[in-house]
Design an enzyme around this catalytic site. Structure first.
Site, PDB file in Angstrom:
ATOM      1  N   TRP A 167      38.295  48.025  38.112  1.00 41.56           N
ATOM      2  CA  TRP A 167      37.306  47.118  37.268  1.00 41.56           C
ATOM      3  C   TRP A 167      36.098  47.752  37.247  1.00 41.56           C
ATOM      4  O   TRP A 167      34.954  47.135  37.053  1.00 41.56           O
ATOM      5  CB  TRP A 167      37.242  45.553  37.603  1.00 41.56           C
ATOM      6  CG  TRP A 167      38.538  44.815  37.950  1.00 41.56           C
ATOM      7  CD1 TRP A 167      38.643  44.309  39.033  1.00 41.56           C
ATOM      8  CD2 TRP A 167      39.667  44.795  37.101  1.00 41.56           C
ATOM      9  NE1 TRP A 167      39.947  43.695  39.029  1.00 41.56           N
ATOM     10  CE2 TRP A 167      40.553  43.870  37.813  1.00 41.56           C
ATOM     11  CE3 TRP A 167      40.105  45.486  35.514  1.00 41.56           C
ATOM     12  CZ2 TRP A 167      41.666  43.790  37.370  1.00 41.56           C
ATOM     13  CZ3 TRP A 167      41.230  44.904  35.309  1.00 41.56           C
ATOM     14  CH2 TRP A 167      42.158  43.991  36.048  1.00 41.56           C
ATOM     15  N   GLN A 347      35.755  28.663  14.634  1.00 41.08           N
ATOM     16  CA  GLN A 347      36.198  27.203  13.788  1.00 41.08           C
ATOM     17  C   GLN A 347      35.346  27.069  12.573  1.00 41.08           C
ATOM     18  O   GLN A 347      35.995  26.656  11.684  1.00 41.08           O
ATOM     19  CB  GLN A 347      35.820  26.120  15.007  1.00 41.08           C
ATOM     20  CG  GLN A 347      36.567  24.705  14.388  1.00 41.08           C
ATOM     21  CD  GLN A 347      37.959  24.791  14.491  1.00 41.08           C
ATOM     22  OE1 GLN A 347      38.786  25.590  15.077  1.00 41.08           O
ATOM     23  NE2 GLN A 347      38.443  23.771  13.719  1.00 41.08           N
ATOM     24  N   GLY A 351      39.968  30.027   8.735  1.00 40.88           N
ATOM     25  CA  GLY A 351      40.938  31.054   8.705  1.00 40.88           C
ATOM     26  C   GLY A 351      40.069  32.558   8.682  1.00 40.88           C
ATOM     27  O   GLY A 351      40.474  33.335   9.446  1.00 40.88           O
ATOM     28  N   GLU A 374      31.100  40.330  37.619  1.00 46.47           N
ATOM     29  CA  GLU A 374      29.898  39.874  38.394  1.00 46.47           C
ATOM     30  C   GLU A 374      30.114  38.473  39.181  1.00 46.47           C
ATOM     31  O   GLU A 374      28.994  37.835  39.472  1.00 46.47           O
ATOM     32  CB  GLU A 374      28.817  40.389  37.693  1.00 46.47           C
ATOM     33  CG  GLU A 374      28.824  41.709  37.205  1.00 46.47           C
ATOM     34  CD  GLU A 374      27.426  42.361  36.881  1.00 46.47           C
ATOM     35  OE1 GLU A 374      26.292  41.969  37.553  1.00 46.47           O
ATOM     36  OE2 GLU A 374      27.497  43.234  35.896  1.00 46.47           O
ATOM     37  N   THR A 376      33.160  35.358  39.257  1.00 46.91           N
ATOM     38  CA  THR A 376      33.694  34.460  38.167  1.00 46.91           C
ATOM     39  C   THR A 376      32.517  33.134  38.292  1.00 46.91           C
ATOM     40  O   THR A 376      31.947  32.840  38.994  1.00 46.91           O
ATOM     41  CB  THR A 376      35.048  33.774  38.732  1.00 46.91           C
ATOM     42  OG1 THR A 376      34.653  33.359  39.968  1.00 46.91           O
ATOM     43  CG2 THR A 376      36.224  34.971  38.798  1.00 46.91           C
ATOM     44  N   SER A 377      32.952  32.098  37.159  1.00 47.48           N
ATOM     45  CA  SER A 377      32.188  31.023  37.312  1.00 47.48           C
ATOM     46  C   SER A 377      32.692  30.051  38.679  1.00 47.48           C
ATOM     47  O   SER A 377      31.702  29.330  39.108  1.00 47.48           O
ATOM     48  CB  SER A 377      32.744  29.943  36.101  1.00 47.48           C
ATOM     49  OG  SER A 377      32.193  30.658  34.716  1.00 47.48           O
TER      50      SER A 377
HETATM   51  N1  CAA Z   1      21.376  38.506  49.200  1.00 46.19           N
HETATM   52  C1  CAA Z   1      21.405  38.944  50.427  1.00 46.19           C
HETATM   53  N2  CAA Z   1      22.100  38.858  51.474  1.00 46.19           N
HETATM   54  C2  CAA Z   1      23.254  37.696  51.203  1.00 46.19           C
HETATM   55  C3  CAA Z   1      23.438  37.193  49.573  1.00 46.19           C
HETATM   56  C4  CAA Z   1      22.309  37.571  48.795  1.00 46.19           C
HETATM   57  N3  CAA Z   1      22.721  37.245  47.543  1.00 46.19           N
HETATM   58  N4  CAA Z   1      24.457  36.417  49.916  1.00 46.19           N
HETATM   59  C5  CAA Z   1      25.016  36.666  51.019  1.00 46.19           C
HETATM   60  N5  CAA Z   1      24.261  37.447  52.038  1.00 46.19           N
HETATM   61  C6  CAA Z   1      24.291  37.671  53.243  1.00 46.19           C
HETATM   62  C7  CAA Z   1      24.297  36.146  54.132  1.00 46.19           C
HETATM   63  O1  CAA Z   1      22.953  35.844  54.343  1.00 46.19           O
HETATM   64  C8  CAA Z   1      25.135  36.567  55.359  1.00 46.19           C
HETATM   65  O2  CAA Z   1      24.246  37.336  56.408  1.00 46.19           O
HETATM   66  P1  CAA Z   1      24.706  37.350  57.889  1.00 46.19           P
HETATM   67  O3  CAA Z   1      25.993  37.899  58.072  1.00 46.19           O
HETATM   68  O4  CAA Z   1      23.446  38.171  58.418  1.00 46.19           O
HETATM   69  O5  CAA Z   1      24.696  35.839  58.209  1.00 46.19           O
HETATM   70  C9  CAA Z   1      26.137  37.294  54.890  1.00 46.19           C
HETATM   71  O6  CAA Z   1      25.701  38.075  53.503  1.00 46.19           O
HETATM   72  C10 CAA Z   1      27.542  36.909  54.478  1.00 46.19           C
HETATM   73  O7  CAA Z   1      27.380  35.821  53.688  1.00 46.19           O
HETATM   74  P2  CAA Z   1      28.481  34.699  53.253  1.00 46.19           P
HETATM   75  O8  CAA Z   1      29.074  34.045  54.650  1.00 46.19           O
HETATM   76  O9  CAA Z   1      27.931  33.800  52.387  1.00 46.19           O
HETATM   77  O10 CAA Z   1      29.431  35.467  52.435  1.00 46.19           O
HETATM   78  P3  CAA Z   1      30.949  35.123  52.223  1.00 46.19           P
HETATM   79  O11 CAA Z   1      31.873  36.079  52.562  1.00 46.19           O
HETATM   80  O12 CAA Z   1      31.159  33.717  52.254  1.00 46.19           O
HETATM   81  O13 CAA Z   1      30.999  35.594  50.579  1.00 46.19           O
HETATM   82  C11 CAA Z   1      30.640  35.173  48.020  1.00 46.19           C
HETATM   83  C12 CAA Z   1      30.185  34.968  49.764  1.00 46.19           C
HETATM   84  C13 CAA Z   1      29.946  34.637  47.376  1.00 46.19           C
HETATM   85  C14 CAA Z   1      31.937  34.751  47.899  1.00 46.19           C
HETATM   86  C15 CAA Z   1      30.610  36.799  47.872  1.00 46.19           C
HETATM   87  O14 CAA Z   1      31.589  37.607  48.395  1.00 46.19           O
HETATM   88  C16 CAA Z   1      30.730  36.933  46.372  1.00 46.19           C
HETATM   89  O15 CAA Z   1      29.881  36.981  45.630  1.00 46.19           O
HETATM   90  N6  CAA Z   1      31.748  37.432  45.774  1.00 46.19           N
HETATM   91  C17 CAA Z   1      31.990  37.712  44.642  1.00 46.19           C
HETATM   92  C18 CAA Z   1      31.912  38.997  44.364  1.00 46.19           C
HETATM   93  C19 CAA Z   1      31.628  39.432  42.875  1.00 46.19           C
HETATM   94  O16 CAA Z   1      30.891  39.177  42.066  1.00 46.19           O
HETATM   95  N7  CAA Z   1      32.483  40.513  42.410  1.00 46.19           N
HETATM   96  C20 CAA Z   1      32.157  41.224  41.037  1.00 46.19           C
HETATM   97  C21 CAA Z   1      32.070  42.675  41.309  1.00 46.19           C
HETATM   98  S1  CAA Z   1      31.223  43.662  40.090  1.00 46.19           S
HETATM   99  C22 CAA Z   1      32.023  43.636  38.789  1.00 46.19           C
HETATM  100  O17 CAA Z   1      32.385  42.609  38.120  1.00 46.19           O
HETATM  101  C23 CAA Z   1      32.428  45.073  38.180  1.00 46.19           C
HETATM  102  C24 CAA Z   1      31.573  45.546  37.146  1.00 46.19           C
HETATM  103  O18 CAA Z   1      31.439  46.827  36.907  1.00 46.19           O
HETATM  104  C25 CAA Z   1      30.657  44.908  36.071  1.00 46.19           C
END
Ligand code: CAA
Length: 392
Positions: A167, A347, A351, A374, A376-377
């Site tokens: 992606w 809408q 048509g 980036e 999902t919702s």
């Molecule tokens: N900024 C800095 N640090 C952050 C942070 C942020 N926004 N969010 C989390 N962290 C840190 C936390 O402080 C934590 O640090 P420590 O280990 O030191 O305590 C660590 O990261 C882990 O945080 P979480 O426990 O909250 O992490 P998680 O495993 O529960 O995951 C999640 C959180 C929100 C699910 C995350 O994985 C996420 O955002 N997933 C979605 C990914 C995404 O958006 N993918 C899209 C890819 S890009 C794309 O779409 C392609 C393109 O080309 C457009």
């Protein structure tokens, strides 16, 4: 700098500075005259509009938010959101090509790169000589970024990269790819590392180009790494910091997608309201019918609200605060507004909204991805909940 909301042209808006208004007008002009006329053809042919990138570069927009010493324009994040919205109003493909370059690749190099990396990698990106992409997702890990299995093995002066990413926006077209790779699967997010991989590196190849519902001119593909050598000089930060680099990058990127969603919704609304002023039914133009008026007004309220959330998040970013929650608020709301609004615009066209003679069906298809990429919702709701309920 705190910007007071004010009323302008009968719309709730931020009191933009003179500089922000100038950039808005300049980009609106380019988008309307150069990008809008080609948007349908780009969509139909799935054609990456390289000439649009070249025009963005010639207009000094590729390094908009970076200091002049790196070839940037030194403007703020509010200006960036304005630029993305204006591009998306005319051509969503162009807006995502631009926002992936700025938010997802150039920005983390600026935030986490060394001075040498900024001179060597960021500067040509700001000048538009090199295009950037961001590679986090994998076939088996989209929302769960810590589950990445694309491996980076430390071999002294370089890493050896093996695995795949998918992606990837600007996939085939980019020059620099910010790849988030795993050094130790047991460590999950604490094992990730952020590496800038250059196009043409041995063992770095492209997989299939995706055939998408919307933003069809944008090039989205898989990346494959087979023993690809990446010099340590291209590592951002340290081993183990890749997850934080990725999450901080996405905080900024999500504001870009919120701005894109606002632009798509506003662009569709502009077409629908113009059509409603011309289309006659029951002996009057349909903009006189309350059913149509209610749809247009409800959309206008939601679009203005989404814009304010987006500018608010941009302003928090400009103030140097942590803006994770503000970015997620803006992206969640703006993406859902874009989807709701574009469906209503179709809408209003009846048509004619369902055929490609008019652009609203394209806006509806382009809107859908803003609820997915980036984060999902559902991920935005999770991020907001984690921020709101922390410590409870
Ligand atoms: N900024 C800095 N640090 C952050 C942070 C942020 N926004 N969010 C989390 N962290 C840190 C936390 O402080 C934590 O640090 P420590 O280990 O030191 O305590 C660590 O990261 C882990 O945080 P979480 O426990 O909250 O992490 P998680 O495993 O529960 O995951 C999640 C959180 C929100 C699910 C995350 O994985 C996420 O955002 N997933 C979605 C990914 C995404 O958006 N993918 C899209 C890819 S890009 C794309 O779409 C392609 C393109 O080309 C457009």
């Amino acid at each position: 700098m705190i910007m007071e909301p004010c009323v302008k042209d009968n719309k709730i808006t931020f009191d933009l500075t003179e500089e922000q208004l100038l950039i808005k007008e300049m980009v609106a002009d380019i988008a309307k005259n150069e990008f809008a006329p080609k948007a349908a053809e780009i969509d139909r042919l799935h054609r990456f509009p390289k000439e649009n990138w070249q025009l963005l570069a010639a207009s000094d927009l590729c390094g908009l938010v970076f200091p002049e010493k790196y070839g940037g324009a030194g403007l703020d994040q509010v200006s960036y959101a304005i630029v993305v919205e204006e591009l998306a109003k005319s051509c969503a493909t162009t807006s995502v090509m631009y926002s992936a370059h700025v938010s997802l690749c150039a920005k983390p190099i600026y935030l986490f790169g060394s001075e040498e990396q900024k001179q060597r990698i960021l500067t040509p990106m700001c000048k538009g000589e090199k295009m950037g992409a961001f590679a986090l997702s994998e076939p088996g890990s989209g929302s769960d970024s810590a589950a990445a299995t694309c491996m980076a093995v430390d071999q002294g002066p370089h890493f050896i990269l093996n695995g795949s990413k998918n992606w990837i926006t600007n996939g085939v077209e980019a020059d620099y790819y910010l790849v988030i790779a795993q050094t130790d699967k047991q460590l999950r997010h604490k094992g990730l590392v952020a590496l800038v991989v250059e196009k043409g590196s041995p063992g770095f190849t492209f997989g299939k180009l995706e055939d998408k519902l919307g933003i069809r001119g944008s090039s989205t593909c898989e990346l494959h790494f087979d023993g690809t050598k990446v010099p340590k000089a291209n590592m951002l930060g340290q081993v183990g910091e890749g997850f934080k680099v990725a999450m901080a990058t996405l905080d900024g990127g999500r504001i870009g997608i919120a701005a894109q969603a606002v632009g798509i919704a506003q662009g569709a609304w502009d077409h629908a309201s113009a059509y409603a002023k011309e289309r006659v039914a029951f002996g009057q133009t349909i903009n006189k019918l309350q059913a149509i008026q209610f749809m247009l007004t409800e959309m206008a309220v939601e679009i203005d609200t989404a814009r304010l959330l987006t500018l608010h998040a941009s302003q928090a970013q400009d103030l140097g605060k942590r803006f994770t929650k503000e970015a997620a608020h803006a992206k969640l709301f703006a993406a859902e507004v874009a989807m709701r609004s574009t469906v209503k615009c179709v809408q209003i066209f009846g048509g004619y909204g369902f055929v490609t003679d008019y652009p609203v069906e394209r806006y509806m298809r382009d809107a859908k991805i803003t609820e997915i990429y980036e984060g999902t919702s559902e991920i935005q709701r999770l991020v907001i909940a984690n921020n709101l309920l922390k410590g409870q």
